[in-house]
Design a protein around this motif. Sequence first.
Motif, PDB file in Angstrom:
ATOM      1  N   GLN A   1       0.806  -1.213   0.000  1.00 58.42           N
ATOM      2  CA  GLN A   1       0.000   0.000   0.000  1.00 58.42           C
ATOM      3  C   GLN A   1       0.845   1.272   0.000  1.00 58.42           C
ATOM      4  O   GLN A   1       0.300   2.372  -0.093  1.00 58.42           O
ATOM      5  N   PHE A   2       2.182   1.120   0.091  1.00 57.08           N
ATOM      6  CA  PHE A   2       3.034   2.297   0.285  1.00 57.08           C
ATOM      7  C   PHE A   2       4.183   2.341  -0.709  1.00 57.08           C
ATOM      8  O   PHE A   2       4.639   1.324  -1.228  1.00 57.08           O
ATOM      9  N   ASP A   3       4.649   3.578  -0.948  1.00 54.93           N
ATOM     10  CA  ASP A   3       5.808   3.819  -1.808  1.00 54.93           C
ATOM     11  C   ASP A   3       7.083   4.012  -0.994  1.00 54.93           C
ATOM     12  O   ASP A   3       8.189   3.882  -1.529  1.00 54.93           O
TER      13      ASP A   3
ATOM     14  N   ALA B   1      11.815  -3.720   1.677  1.00 56.52           N
ATOM     15  CA  ALA B   1      11.871  -3.473   0.232  1.00 56.52           C
ATOM     16  C   ALA B   1      11.478  -2.044  -0.126  1.00 56.52           C
ATOM     17  O   ALA B   1      11.696  -1.607  -1.266  1.00 56.52           O
ATOM     18  N   LEU B   2      10.911  -1.297   0.821  1.00 51.80           N
ATOM     19  CA  LEU B   2      10.505   0.086   0.551  1.00 51.80           C
ATOM     20  C   LEU B   2      11.682   1.037   0.691  1.00 51.80           C
ATOM     21  O   LEU B   2      12.561   0.823   1.538  1.00 51.80           O
ATOM     22  N   PRO B   3      11.718   2.125  -0.082  1.00 55.01           N
ATOM     23  CA  PRO B   3      12.685   3.184   0.185  1.00 55.01           C
ATOM     24  C   PRO B   3      12.455   3.725   1.599  1.00 55.01           C
ATOM     25  O   PRO B   3      11.314   4.042   1.960  1.00 55.01           O
TER      26      PRO B   3
ATOM     27  N   VAL C   1       3.045   7.124   1.919  1.00 52.76           N
ATOM     28  CA  VAL C   1       4.109   6.966   2.910  1.00 52.76           C
ATOM     29  C   VAL C   1       3.564   6.347   4.192  1.00 52.76           C
ATOM     30  O   VAL C   1       2.523   6.773   4.712  1.00 52.76           O
ATOM     31  N   LEU C   2       4.286   5.365   4.719  1.00 53.80           N
ATOM     32  CA  LEU C   2       3.975   4.794   6.025  1.00 53.80           C
ATOM     33  C   LEU C   2       4.916   5.406   7.044  1.00 53.80           C
ATOM     34  O   LEU C   2       6.142   5.268   6.940  1.00 53.80           O
ATOM     35  N   HIS C   3       4.357   6.084   8.033  1.00 52.47           N
ATOM     36  CA  HIS C   3       5.150   6.701   9.105  1.00 52.47           C
ATOM     37  C   HIS C   3       4.977   5.889  10.374  1.00 52.47           C
ATOM     38  O   HIS C   3       3.899   5.876  10.986  1.00 52.47           O
TER      39      HIS C   3
ATOM     40  N   ARG D   1       0.013   7.280   9.490  1.00 53.94           N
ATOM     41  CA  ARG D   1       0.793   7.189  10.713  1.00 53.94           C
ATOM     42  C   ARG D   1       0.348   5.985  11.527  1.00 53.94           C
ATOM     43  O   ARG D   1      -0.852   5.809  11.792  1.00 53.94           O
ATOM     44  N   THR D   2       1.287   5.162  11.933  1.00 58.19           N
ATOM     45  CA  THR D   2       1.009   3.983  12.746  1.00 58.19           C
ATOM     46  C   THR D   2       1.831   4.059  14.024  1.00 58.19           C
ATOM     47  O   THR D   2       3.062   4.218  13.979  1.00 58.19           O
ATOM     48  N   VAL D   3       1.170   3.976  15.164  1.00 60.67           N
ATOM     49  CA  VAL D   3       1.841   4.078  16.461  1.00 60.67           C
ATOM     50  C   VAL D   3       2.451   2.730  16.820  1.00 60.67           C
ATOM     51  O   VAL D   3       1.753   1.700  16.834  1.00 60.67           O
ATOM     52  N   ILE D   4       3.757   2.731  17.111  1.00 58.11           N
ATOM     53  CA  ILE D   4       4.426   1.487  17.473  1.00 58.11           C
ATOM     54  C   ILE D   4       5.112   1.559  18.839  1.00 58.11           C
ATOM     55  O   ILE D   4       5.582   0.548  19.352  1.00 58.11           O
TER      56      ILE D   4
END
Length: 222
Positions: free
Chosen positions: A47-49, A71-73, A115-117, A135-138
């Motif tokens: 789902q992300f670049d 595999a993502l930048p 973008v996945l943050h 944004r995903t809280v980890i």
Amino acid sequence: MTRVIILRPEPGAGETAARAARLGLDYRLCPLFEARPVPWTPPPPEQFDALLLTSAQGARLAGPQLAAYRALPAYAVGGATARALQAQGFEEVVPGDQDGNAIAARIAADGHRRVLHLGGRTVASIAQGPLSIQRTVIYEMVSRAGTELTGLLQPGAVLLIHSPRAGEKAAMLVPPHERAQLHIVAISPAAIAMCGNGWASAQAPDFPDDERMLALAAQLCE
């Protein structure tokens, strides 16, 4: 000798202490927060670049789920965050200047949009521009009492502020009438802003990393 007070949480506090020791600085540790992982479900990588982390704690505390995004930048705010990602198996990481806004602009300029943050429960806002940032809280930063800070303060002391939230906590612990002989070295202008007014001086390096912060602190200790 002028005292340098390290307020960042572990394990970063120990890394800063080791660098301060190599510079011959008189330092004290007083972490204001403790980083703790929180359960999280990894969104599908397709789902992300691009992947974005704005704190090294994210790379350290993400757990095995982080491997799904190798595999993502990958983009990181600051050298410490970039190194933490590389330690987790990310081969090519782009370190960004200044803050989340600057790295977001770099991501957009590189042609990415989704973008996945991965970050903490409390983070500075980012101007998204053309980006779609999920944004995903980890992890979360749990506040410590910090009352021992009062006993460490002495005229001329330098407080190292590694995040806006640490600046906010320092402002709560050190009342305005006690700041005139204390110096602030912060990781960014945003962190300085949260420290409030009345300090003997407040400055941030031109690049948000620990080494440059300590270089500024060493100048104040001369």
